[in-house]
Each structure stands twice: as structure tokens, then as C-alpha cells.
Enzyme design. Structure first.
Site, PDB file in Angstrom:
ATOM      1  N   ASP A   1       0.878  -1.170   0.000  1.00  0.00           N
ATOM      2  CA  ASP A   1       0.000   0.000   0.000  1.00  0.00           C
ATOM      3  C   ASP A   1       0.915   1.218   0.000  1.00  0.00           C
ATOM      4  OD1 ASP A   1      -1.658   2.112   0.520  1.00  0.00           O
ATOM      5  OD2 ASP A   1      -2.341   1.410   2.487  1.00  0.00           O
TER       6      ASP A   1
ATOM      7  N   LYS B   1       2.559  11.354  -3.401  1.00  0.00           N
ATOM      8  CA  LYS B   1       1.519  10.670  -4.186  1.00  0.00           C
ATOM      9  C   LYS B   1       0.619  11.673  -4.907  1.00  0.00           C
ATOM     10  CE  LYS B   1      -1.809   6.899  -3.491  1.00  0.00           C
ATOM     11  NZ  LYS B   1      -2.327   6.009  -2.428  1.00  0.00           N
TER      12      LYS B   1
ATOM     13  N   GLU C   1      -7.383   0.493  -4.440  1.00  0.00           N
ATOM     14  CA  GLU C   1      -7.379   0.397  -2.975  1.00  0.00           C
ATOM     15  C   GLU C   1      -8.700  -0.091  -2.388  1.00  0.00           C
ATOM     16  OE1 GLU C   1      -5.866   4.280  -2.199  1.00  0.00           O
ATOM     17  OE2 GLU C   1      -3.867   3.716  -2.893  1.00  0.00           O
TER      18      GLU C   1
ATOM     19  N   ASP D   1     -13.423   4.955   1.040  1.00  0.00           N
ATOM     20  CA  ASP D   1     -11.984   5.018   1.330  1.00  0.00           C
ATOM     21  C   ASP D   1     -11.514   6.473   1.343  1.00  0.00           C
ATOM     22  OD1 ASP D   1      -9.232   4.901   1.383  1.00  0.00           O
ATOM     23  OD2 ASP D   1      -9.031   3.513  -0.299  1.00  0.00           O
TER      24      ASP D   1
END
Lengths: 206, 617
Positions: free
Chosen positions: B21, B83, B182, B204
């Protein structure tokens, strides 16, 4: 007839070689791929089961440790499977696919080409839509009414399509296909109206 | 022939596949331990690697806790939340750059160049350093090399962001077997398929991104029906909101603008994050800062906090509603809701989800770990260790090409199950035209300029002929990673059509290759030494086996030619042994393996004969 790329055994349009079980170059024909006859009416439950079963057999996740060729075929086959399932489970897309395969020309339905019998109704609808967009909510009840009418028309078109599907499936009559094309165009036009009214009603309610 | 006696001349090492992850704030690596996934700790026992990378004084990139430490001491040489920059151009990120301590080189266009000290790094190179840290944690844990991984990405990541993540993996020396979304990974971790049938929503909300996915479960198949989200919405936004307040406070109270003081900002950022996290369990707390003898303290109640973040939480609701609609469902048809991401610890977020979906959300698994655990399950699926589960994911954005007047013609619609494909035939507009340019975009808008440009494909060297005669079939295929592959074929000749690809954002293959070389040059001489050592160990095994075989009667059954082939291969392997090149050693091992195949077979037969005779060999 093609031969298996791996062992040379002749193939009968199967996904896997009957002899060495290696994955073969997939056919691009949606019906043949799924092992179905080219019928316009399909059992959606059966279609879903075929999709799940073939996914389990063909998905790239299952081929990571195989040869590059099989990995490539797995990718191509799964893409065709997914495309086929998306098209065949929707009665409109499915009919369009069959029409195209049978050599019918299905051009883009332009919104300007109002089916003549709907002209008057569409004219009034557009006026009401304009009013609503302009902030005049008095047009709302009229629109709701028109909305219900168009939804009913859409259902009617769907019923007609079911009839024509059955006729084509039993007789193979190309006249039925030609008629399907006409109903599809009309339905597409109605569908566009329905979603536009839906959108405006939701926007004005919010 | 079923082998009764296994005679092993050294087999190819089948490496472990780990699940990673790669988060905005924190990253984790996990693996499948017999039946359940587990997060791999670092040598210090910590499960979480902060996604922070810093350039040390010695000119080396360091990631994780070390990087996080340097965020306080050396903020201008430290990158966090990288990210958010993946797959972006400089123009895309102007707003948030204001809050980052690092700078971006002015020449960044297709790829952002982050300036650290006197060097520049692209976001994939920074991410690669985080991946290297995770990889090395896993290698230390297993005591063996780790070269293959599944990496998770936000479901709503576009093609460029996915490609950038894959590039980061390659730069870190990892073969990325699959990018998994994810929320889908989270569903896999929850093992929700145990209920066999049903519809599940995964909400999420992480550090930097928000995803919502709706899945249908059917006998081990996880079929994503629809996905939606915002790649620029997460806990970072809450932090920034609180940070702005604290900066205004300190400006009035201290008469000092701290907004250009990177050291103070980082301290303040830590303080607001701490306060935010406390408010998930207590009704009131304070933001506290002590800086060069000055003190700042502001009381923050959960009530005020909730008022402040309501607009941020509300921004997640429209994507949820759209997702339910796109899945062709009503909210009543959703059986369960799963919460993922650190930000879902916030009570207000839980309330909002519960209210929208009218269901009490699942929170049994740690929301910070669940994605990594799911990635490990997917890794086991790919390795063939788990065979009763299968993910069928979708592409989050429509794919189209620019046509006349800048209008987009959609080829693959969003929420199509991937792999998905579309075929288009292109032709020339004028006589003798040699090139056709195809502009591929991703997005839902009507005009190409409002969508995300992916790449321009230049079909080259078309045979000169009258206008409209050329027929070039272009196949667009989105693979199981959600990444576009394009191939073209000349229909007349059946030959492959040559083309040049110019990605709009991101690195070219050559650039990635160069970075891989550079990173090998720079780093880990010891890693290379280890690879050589491992190859040598393998060589020892096979050489010893051959030596032993010389005493076996099977050796005598070989003809001279076969024996001399083996001798030659043994000599070549011995020569390669000290060449410091693991690839060469492995190549020679393979060769020796091949020429000893007959010997191995003979030995097996001898063994069978002896066993039948009842004699011991």
C-alpha cells in the site's frame, strides 16, 4: 480450421486446445465466444453465469506464471469477454450488435431527427424545459406528466422490441431486423428526452 | 512419468510476491502467511513506513522514519505526500505547492522535477525510495530477495498516475505484477466473499485521495459495479485547513508570519495532526506549539472541528451518490459498507457514511492496514496460492479520442470491466498523407481540452495513396492494471503499423530505464554482491550434485559426447563463478541444467530399478 499454436492439434473453435489444454487465440464474435447461438432474446441469468465461469478460466490473474503467448491470449480473451458481456446483457446494445453483424447500417441517431409522430409533443416539452431552466417552476407539473408519458413510450418500445426479438429468433426473418432498427432509433430518441427531463427535474428540485 | 525420486539440480528461485500500500501519508508492505495476510514490520518492529523522503547530507535519499525526522530538521530537502504529484504536470499542482516545503524546478512540464539540495527528482523516483524501504523491510523479514509486488492505487487514479506508480516500482527494482485499486483490495481483505452473495460499498478516505467503490460478490468473485472519487481529497485537506487557522493565529498573536518558515510550519503541522487525531476520541483538545521560546495554544472542540470539516466531508457525498446511480442500484440494495483510510476514524465521517448508506459500517480491520492486507491477498491470487477468489475491476474514467472540432468520441466508457477494448479504423484526409495523429484523452467531458490528455499516437510511414484509401485499425486496450495499451494494424497489408507514442504526462520508457540504471549505480553495491552470492550458492548446489552423480551408474550410461558436454558446462560455470555477474552465473547454471537433463533422467531410472531390486543406492 486452425491448428493449436502449441501442439498443432486441429481446433474446433474452442477456447482451449482439446488436446494440450493451452489457451487459443480467442474469436472476436461475442456470441461464439460465449458459446451462444445468435439470438436476440437471451436469458440474463445464463449469460451472467457464463460470464463468471469464463472469467474464472480466462482472467489474466490466472496466467501470470504462464508463457507470454498464453498471457497475451488471456488478456485478449478477457477483454473480448468483458466487452461481450457488457454488450449482450443490454438489450439495446445487443440488438445493435446483431444488426451490425448482419450487415445493417446503424448510423448515429441525431437528436434533430425527431420522429414525425412526436414532433408536436417534443415542441411543447422543449418549451416547458426552457421555462424550468429559466427558473419558472410552474412548468414542473406539466414536465412530470410529460416525463411519465415518455417513460411509458419507452416501455412500449421495449415491449415491441421483445416481440420482434422473438420473431427474429424463431424465423430468422430479416424484415424483423429492419423493424428492430426502426424501433431502436425511436427508442433512442425517447431515451434521450427522458434522461434530459430527469436531469432538469433533479436540478430544479435541488 | 511421475517422479518417484526427485533429483534436484537446483531449480529457479520462485520469488515471493508482496502486497504494497503506497499511501499518501504512510506506506505498508504485507504478505500472505498460510491462510491470512499479515503486515511486515521493519527491523525496529514498526508496521508503518511514513511516506516521507529526504535527501541526506551525504547525498542519499532516505525514506520512512528517517525521512520523517528530517522533515523537522531539514524540511527543504524533504518530500511528503508525493503521491499527490504522481502523474501530474507542474501546472496541475500550483495551489498545493504553496504548502509544501520543497520547490519544483521551473522546467517541469510533462513531469514534475522536485528540487532537493542541488539535485532534482521526479515523483516516481521519490516514490521508488519509499518502495525500496518497504522492499528492504520485507527482504530483512524473509531473509530472501523480494522482486515482485502488487501495488495499490486509488481507484480513481487516471492512466498517467497509474503509469507513474508502475514506473516507481520498476525504478525500485520491483516487478509490478498488478496495480490493484485500494477499495477493491480492502474488500478482499475483509473476506466479505464469505457471505457468498451481496453488494458492498467501500468508502476510502485516505491522506490525499477519496474513493468509493460498489462491488457485487458472487461465489468468490469480487465484481466492481462502479467506482467514483476525487484524487485530491483527504486528510491532508483537513490538516491544511487547521494549519491555515493556526498560521493566522500565530500571525496575530506573535506578530510574526510563519507561513514562509518551513521549520515552524512542520512543527505546526505535527501539532494540528495530533489535535485532529485526538478529537476522534475526546471532545476537546488543543493545538500547541512551542517555538524559540514562544508559546501558542488554541483550544479546539470536536463541535468546532466538525463545523470546519463539514464541507470536506460533504465533498465525498456526491461521488457516493453518483457511484450508487452508476452501479444501477438504490441505496437499499447495498448490504454492507466498509470503511478504509485513516480519515475514516473521524466520527463525523462515520456518521455521514452511516446516514448516507443507512447501514452501520464495518470497522473491524484497522483502516490503515486493510489496503495492504488486501494487496497481499491479491499477490497470493497472482502467485496461484489462492484460487477461490477473483477480482473484476473497472476503469474509473472514460477513454476517448479527440475528433473534429476538439470533440471527444468515447471509445471505452467509465465503469467498464477491465480488461476492456475498442477498435477504431483511421484513414487519411489528403492524398499522399504519411502520418495520422491520434490524441487520446481520459475523462467525462465533451471537449478534449476539458479532459485529461493521455498521449498522442503518431501513425507513421503510411504508404502514399489517395485520400481515404488507407485503412489503419487501431486497437485500444485497457489492461487489468487500468493502463492503456495501443496497437495498430494496416488492414490492407495485415502488417503491424508503426507508431510513435508521446505521453502527455509522465516518463518515457528510456527515462525510466535511465533511472533504473542510475539507481543501481548509486545504491546498494551490497545488493549486487548479494545477488552474486545467491547465484554462487545455487551454483555450489548444482556443482556438488554433478560431482555426486559421477559415482552413479547413470553416469556410465551417458555417451562420450554427453559426458564431455557436461564437463564443458561445468568448466564454464566454474569460470563464471568469480566473474561478479549473477546473470552470467545463472546463465551457466541454466546451461548445466540443460545438459544434465539426460543424466538426471538416467539417475531417476537407476533409482527406480534399484528400488525394485530392493537394493540400496
Amino acid at each position: 480450421m486452425e491448428a493449436c499454436w502449441q501442439c498443432g492439434h486441429p481446433q474446433h473453435e474452442s477456447l482451449f486446445c482439446q488436446f494440450c489444454n493451452s489457451l487459443q487465440r480467442p474469436t472476436p464474435d461475442y456470441y461464439r465466444f460465449l458459446g451462444l447461438e445468435r439470438k436476440l432474446s437471451l436469458d440474463s441469468k445464463d449469460l451472467q453465469n457464463r460470464f463468471y465461469n469464463l472469467s474464472r478460466l480466462l482472467h489474466p490473474d490466472r496466467y501470470l506464471r504462464r508463457t507470454p503467448k498464453e498471457r497475451q491470449y488471456s488478456l485478449e480473451a478477457t477483454a473480448i469477454l468483458n466487452d461481450a458481456y457488457r454488450v449482450l446483457r443490454d438489450h439495446v446494445l445487443r440488438a445493435e450488435y446483431v444488426l451490425k453483424e448482419e450487415g445493417f447500417n446503424i448510423g448515429e441517431q441525431r437528436s434533430e431527427n425527431v420522429p414525425p409522430e412526436l414532433l408536436e409533443e417534443v415542441f411543447e416539452l422543449n418549451l416547458a424545459l426552457e421555462e424550468l431552466r429559466g427558473g419558472d417552476s410552474s412548468a414542473r407539473p406539466q414536465l412530470c406528466e410529460a416525463y411519465a408519458r415518455f417513460v411509458a413510450m419507452q416501455d412500449e418500445a421495449d415491449n415491441r422490441l421483445s416481440e420482434l426479438f422473438r420473431r427474429y429468433d424463431t424465423t430468422g426473418d430479416r424484415e424483423a431486423l429492419a423493424e428492430v432498427r426502426g424501433v431502436l432509433n425511436r427508442r433512442k430518441y425517447i431515451r434521450n428526452l427522458v434522461s434530459e427531463v430527469e436531469k432538469e427535474l433533479a436540478a430544479s428540485a435541488a | 512419468m511421475s517422479p518417484m525420486f526427485q533429483i534436484d539440480f537446483g531449480r529457479p528461485v520462485r520469488s515471493r510476491v508482496v502486497g504494497i500500500d503506497l499511501g499518501t501519508t504512510n506506506s505498508l508492505v504485507a504478505y500472505m502467511d498460510l491462510t491470512s495476510p499479515k503486515v511486515i514490520p521493519d527491523p525496529g518492529g514498526s508496521l508503518i513506513v511514513p511516506s516521507v523522503v529526504s535527501l541526506s547530507g551525504a547525498g542519499e535519499l532516505v525514506a520512512g522514519n528517517e525521512g520523517r525526522q528530517m522533515l523537522l530538521t531539514d524540511p527543504e530537502r524533504t518530500v511528503y505526500s508525493v503521491k499527490r504529484l504522481m502523474g501530474k504536470g507542474a501546472a496541475d499542482v500550483q495551489d498545493e505547492l504553496q504548502l509544501f516545503p520543497f520547490h519544483i524546478a521551473s522546467a517541469s512540464d510533462a513531469v514534475i522535477q522536485i528540487e532537493l539540495g542541488d539535485r532534482t527528482f521526479t515523483p516516481p523516483e521519490i516514490s521508488a525510495q519509499i518502495l525500496r524501504q518497504l522492499k528492504s523491510n520485507a527482504e530483512a523479514y524473509f531473509g530472501e530477495r523480494v522482486t515482485q509486488a502488487v501495488i495499490t492505487v486509488p481507484a480513481y487514479f487516471n492512466d498517467a498516475q497509474r503509469q507513474a506508480t508502475k514506473d516507481a516500482g520498476r525504478i525500485a527494482g520491483l516487478e509490478v505484477l498488478r496495480l490493484v485499486n485500494e477499495p477493491t483490495a480492502a474488500a478482499l481483505a475483509y473476506g466479505l466473499d464469505k457471505r457468498k452473495e451481496g453488494v458492498v460499498a467501500v468508502y476510502d478516505l485516505g491522506g490525499g485521495t477519496f474513493d468509493i467503490s460498489i462491488l457485487k460478490l458472487h461465489q468468490g468473485i469480487f465484481e466492481v459495479l462502479a467506482t467514483n472519487g476525487d484524487t485530491h481529497l483527504g486528510g491532508d485537506d483537513i490538516d491544511n485547513l487547521l494549519l491555515r487557522i493556526a498560521l493566522e493565529d500565530t500571525a496575530t498573536e506573535w506578530g510574526e508570519d510563519l507561513s514562509t518558515n518551513h521549520e515552524a510550519i512542520q512543527l505546526l503541522r505535527r501539532a494540528v495532526i495530533e489535535a485532529k487525531e485526538q478529537l476522534s476520541t475526546v471532545p476537546v483538545t488543543s493545538i500547541r506549539l512551542e517555538y524559540h521560546g514562544k508559546k501558542y495554544e488554541r483550544e479546539l472542540t470536536r463541535e468546532l472541528f466538525e463545523q470546519l470539516i463539514t464541507p470536506i466531508v460533504d465533498r465525498t457525498l456526491a461521488p457516493c451518490r453518483n457511484c450508487i446511480h452508476d452501479a444501477g442500484l438504490n441505496v437499499e440494495q447495498i448490504d454492507e459498507v466498509v470503511l478504509v483510510g485513516g480519515s475514516t476514524r473521524i466520527p463525523l465521517v462515520r456518521q455521514a457514511v452511516e446516514k448516507l448508506f443507512r447501514a452501520k459500517p464495518h470497522t473491524e480491520l484497522n483502516p490503515e492496514q486493510v489496503v495492504a492486507l488486501g494487496a497481499a491477498v491479491q499477490a497470493a491470487i497472482l502467485a496461484g496460492d489462492v484460487t477461490d477468489k477473483l477480482l473484476l475491476d473497472v476503469t474509473p474514467l472514460s477513454l476517448g479520442i479527440e475528433t473534429m472540432g476538439g470533440v471527444v468520441s468515447k471509445l471505452i466508457h467509465r465503469n467498464s470491466t477491465i480488461p476492456a477494448s475498442a477498435t477504431e479504423v483511421f484513414t487519411t484526409a489528403v492524398e499522399g498523407q504519411r502520418n495520422v495523429l491520434i490524441h487520446v484523452v481520459q475523462g467525462e467531458r465533451e471537449l478534449a481540452r476539458d479532459c485529461r490528455s493521455l498521449a498522442r499516437f503518431d501513425l507513421k510511414d503510411i504508404d502514399p495513396m489517395p485520400a481515404g484509401m488507407a485503412r489503419i485499425e487501431v486497437r485500444f486496450l485497457i489492461d487489468a492494471n487500468g493502463i492503456l495499451n495501443v496497437t495498430a494494424r494496416d488492414i490492407r497489408t495485415g502488417k503491424e503499423q508503426s507508431m510513435e507514442v508521446k505521453p502527455s504526462y509522465g516518463l518515457t520508457d528510456e527515462q525510466v530505464e535511465a533511472m533504473i540504471r542510475e539507481s543501481i549505480d548509486l545504491a546498494e553495491e551490497d545488493f549486487k554482491a548479494r545477488q552474486v552470492r545467491e547465484a554462487q550458492v545455487e551454483a555450489d548446489t548444482i556443482l556438488a550434485a554433478v560431482e555426486r552423480a559421477r559415482d552413479n551408474e547413470a553416469w556410465l550410461e551417458l555417451d562420450d559426447e554427453e559426458r564431455s558436454r557436461i564437463e564443458r558446462a561445468v568448466n564454464e560455470l566454474l569460470m563464471a563463478y568469480h566473474a561478479d555477474d549473477h546473470l552470467l552465473i545463472r546463465a551457466q547454471i541454466d546451461k548445466l541444467n540443460t545438459v544434465t537433463m539426460k543424466l538426471a533422467e538416467n539417475m531417476m531410472n537407476t533409482a527406480v530399478r534399484s528400488a525394485l531390486k530392493g537394493t540400496k543406492i
